[in-house]
Scaffold this motif. Sequence first.
Motif, short mmCIF file in Angstrom:
data_model
loop_
_atom_site.label_atom_id
_atom_site.label_comp_id
_atom_site.label_asym_id
_atom_site.label_seq_id
_atom_site.Cartn_x
_atom_site.Cartn_y
_atom_site.Cartn_z
N TRP A 11 0.83 -1.21 0.00
CA TRP A 11 0.00 0.00 0.00
C TRP A 11 0.86 1.26 0.00
O TRP A 11 0.53 2.25 0.63
CB TRP A 11 -0.93 -0.01 1.21
CG TRP A 11 -2.15 -0.85 1.05
CD1 TRP A 11 -3.23 -0.59 0.26
CD2 TRP A 11 -2.44 -2.10 1.71
NE1 TRP A 11 -4.17 -1.60 0.38
CE2 TRP A 11 -3.72 -2.52 1.27
CE3 TRP A 11 -1.75 -2.88 2.63
CZ2 TRP A 11 -4.32 -3.70 1.71
CZ3 TRP A 11 -2.35 -4.04 3.08
CH2 TRP A 11 -3.61 -4.45 2.62
N ASP A 13 4.79 3.38 0.25
CA ASP A 13 5.86 3.57 1.25
C ASP A 13 6.79 2.38 1.34
O ASP A 13 7.31 2.05 2.42
CB ASP A 13 5.25 3.86 2.64
CG ASP A 13 4.23 4.98 2.59
OD1 ASP A 13 4.52 5.98 1.92
OD2 ASP A 13 3.16 4.84 3.20
N ASN A 38 0.89 13.47 -3.34
CA ASN A 38 0.55 12.49 -2.29
C ASN A 38 1.74 11.56 -2.02
O ASN A 38 1.85 10.96 -0.96
CB ASN A 38 -0.70 11.67 -2.66
CG ASN A 38 -0.65 11.08 -4.06
OD1 ASN A 38 0.22 11.42 -4.86
ND2 ASN A 38 -1.58 10.21 -4.37
N ALA A 39 2.60 11.42 -3.00
CA ALA A 39 3.76 10.53 -2.84
C ALA A 39 4.84 11.23 -2.03
O ALA A 39 4.93 12.45 -2.03
CB ALA A 39 4.33 10.17 -4.21
N THR A 129 -7.50 10.29 2.84
CA THR A 129 -6.59 10.70 1.76
C THR A 129 -5.47 11.57 2.33
O THR A 129 -5.52 11.98 3.50
CB THR A 129 -7.32 11.52 0.66
OG1 THR A 129 -7.54 12.84 1.15
CG2 THR A 129 -8.63 10.88 0.25
N GLY A 135 -7.57 13.05 -5.72
CA GLY A 135 -8.81 12.48 -6.26
C GLY A 135 -9.60 13.51 -7.04
O GLY A 135 -9.99 13.26 -8.20
N GLN A 225 3.12 5.40 -4.90
CA GLN A 225 2.19 4.58 -4.11
C GLN A 225 2.49 3.09 -4.33
O GLN A 225 3.59 2.74 -4.71
CB GLN A 225 0.72 4.90 -4.43
CG GLN A 225 0.25 6.27 -3.95
CD GLN A 225 0.56 7.39 -4.91
OE1 GLN A 225 0.38 7.26 -6.11
NE2 GLN A 225 1.05 8.50 -4.40
N LEU A 229 -3.07 0.10 -3.96
CA LEU A 229 -3.82 1.36 -4.01
C LEU A 229 -4.26 1.69 -5.43
O LEU A 229 -4.76 2.78 -5.69
CB LEU A 229 -2.96 2.51 -3.46
CG LEU A 229 -2.71 2.53 -1.94
CD1 LEU A 229 -1.67 3.59 -1.58
CD2 LEU A 229 -4.00 2.78 -1.17
N THR A 240 -5.91 5.05 -4.26
CA THR A 240 -5.64 6.38 -4.80
C THR A 240 -6.32 6.46 -6.17
O THR A 240 -6.98 5.50 -6.61
CB THR A 240 -4.12 6.66 -4.84
OG1 THR A 240 -3.94 8.05 -5.11
CG2 THR A 240 -3.40 5.80 -5.88
N VAL A 274 -1.28 3.42 5.22
CA VAL A 274 -1.68 4.68 5.83
C VAL A 274 -3.01 5.07 5.21
O VAL A 274 -3.21 4.90 4.02
CB VAL A 274 -0.56 5.75 5.69
CG1 VAL A 274 -0.24 6.06 4.25
CG2 VAL A 274 -0.87 7.02 6.44
N ARG A 304 1.40 11.10 9.30
CA ARG A 304 0.48 10.21 10.03
C ARG A 304 1.18 8.90 10.42
O ARG A 304 1.98 8.37 9.63
CB ARG A 304 -0.72 9.84 9.14
CG ARG A 304 -1.65 10.98 8.86
CD ARG A 304 -2.79 10.55 7.97
NE ARG A 304 -2.38 10.28 6.60
CZ ARG A 304 -3.18 9.82 5.65
NH1 ARG A 304 -4.44 9.57 5.93
NH2 ARG A 304 -2.74 9.62 4.43
P1 IMP Z 1 -4.97 10.14 -2.06
O1 IMP Z 1 -4.02 9.55 -3.02
O2 IMP Z 1 -4.42 11.34 -1.33
O3 IMP Z 1 -6.31 10.40 -2.67
O4 IMP Z 1 -5.23 9.07 -0.90
C1 IMP Z 1 -5.93 7.85 -1.15
C2 IMP Z 1 -5.36 6.74 -0.29
O5 IMP Z 1 -4.06 6.42 -0.75
C3 IMP Z 1 -5.22 7.09 1.19
O6 IMP Z 1 -5.43 5.92 1.95
C4 IMP Z 1 -3.77 7.51 1.29
O7 IMP Z 1 -3.27 7.36 2.60
C5 IMP Z 1 -3.12 6.56 0.31
N1 IMP Z 1 -1.88 7.09 -0.26
C6 IMP Z 1 -1.77 8.04 -1.21
N2 IMP Z 1 -0.47 8.27 -1.49
C7 IMP Z 1 0.24 7.44 -0.73
C8 IMP Z 1 1.64 7.18 -0.61
O8 IMP Z 1 2.50 7.75 -1.29
N3 IMP Z 1 1.99 6.25 0.31
C9 IMP Z 1 1.07 5.56 1.04
N4 IMP Z 1 -0.24 5.76 0.94
C10 IMP Z 1 -0.66 6.70 0.07
#
Ligand code: IMP
Length: 437
Positions: A11, A13, A38-39, A129, A135, A225, A229, A240, A274, A304
């Motif tokens: 998931w 990381d 997000n990464a 998120t 998103g 990611q 995901l 994601t 996460v 987090r």
């Molecule tokens: P979003 O990508 O911000 O929309 O998040 C959607 C889901 O993907 C959430 O559970 C985030 O914690 C997870 N997520 C997004 N980017 C990462 C990453 O780079 N590492 C780990 N989890 C991520």
Amino acid sequence: MPGTCVIGLQWGDEAKGKLVDLLTVDYDIVVRYQGGANAGHTVVIGDDVYKLHHIPSGILNSNVTNVVGPGVVLNPPTILDEIDSLSERGIGVLENLMISDRAHVVFPWHLLEDKVINDRPVDGESIGTTLRGIGPCYRDKVGRSHAIRLGDMYRPDFRQKVESIIAAKRTFLAQANGDSELDGDEIHSEFAGYAERLRPFVGDTTHFLLDAIEANQRMLFEGAQGALLDIDHGTFPFVTSSNSSGVGVSAGSGIPSRWIKKVIGVCKAYTSRVGGGPFPTELDDDMGQLIRDLGHEYGTTTGRPRRCGWFDAVSVRYTSRLSGIDCLSVMMMDVLSQLPEVKICVGYMLHGKQIDYFPSHVDDLRQVKPVYETIPGWQQDVTAARTMEDLPEGAHRYLARLSELVGKPVEVVSVGPDREQTIFASDAVASSGSGGD
Ligand code: IMP
């Protein structure tokens, strides 16, 4: 061998950034092709820690061209901060960074919408998120009418586009009880300023990459990611909004899959997640906390605490097949060193039956109970190991079992955050193991 991909199998990381940084010595171009701010990629070189969100991890090698492809959703202030901070540390960016004019741009309204979405549980649980507007930006890309790509910011109707989108977004946000304060003039002038600063980096990366691959340049694709995901193949809706498994490489970069000759699957020696969503091997106890502390499992992007648990061979076998991996890179082996015994999930119990596949529906995944195999721990510090022979017998047994269950060889083992703390089990992945400039 022009194209190699590095794909996270869990998931996210999985410490992909460290591996990409190490491998770049053997490549001409590194490409980020999906995801956005997000990464979070952390690369440690001696005492220097580099945290990157947008810029590919190849930027630390001055001989490599780094490309942010069309499948990425770009947050201009974030990438500009990264450019500034790398430049301040003497790392040249101007010559070796290129950003696709096709990449969609994350605007302030996307951040406000992400908050609204996140406050509303899906299937009884918040997605959790990263609140980076990912998103909502991808949704507007697919919806088309409210989307702005990087290349649009240099066109005369940019201001008009911002105004008309803001009118629609205000209505949506007000109806959703979100913050709908959006000032068109302010946003336009702020983003026009970003566009100017980004201008030297912006271009048609698809064209550039196609020319390069046909000219036999070596390309490394850096997934963001992890495959679980993935919007289509992951634990939907707790995913994601992009194709984060191996299937996303071509769509996000513009390079046909026929050029991709090697896929390296990256996983931790355990599992972390996460945000919300099912996690069959999660350890909601002292062992989970111990792994979190030993692995410093706190998000690079959001800070987090990450949820932690045992290695899940069912899910990793699934994502390995989905991504078409050739070999495994097992990261964070040092984190398990203190434990008297370690567990591997080798199957799931679902509705009274043992299954060996990863269920497609989140409701089933919530119900599965992991079937574990217990392996004695090695209880020996492995952080100084540099070859497979340096690893204790117990660590060998553990890796051999992971490999057997996933069905692919382990070719890289990471025993600490530093570049040097990496074991290349064969020459198949890198011709120069602990390389780098
Ligand atoms: P979003 O990508 O911000 O929309 O998040 C959607 C889901 O993907 C959430 O559970 C985030 O914690 C997870 N997520 C997004 N980017 C990462 C990453 O780079 N590492 C780990 N989890 C991520």
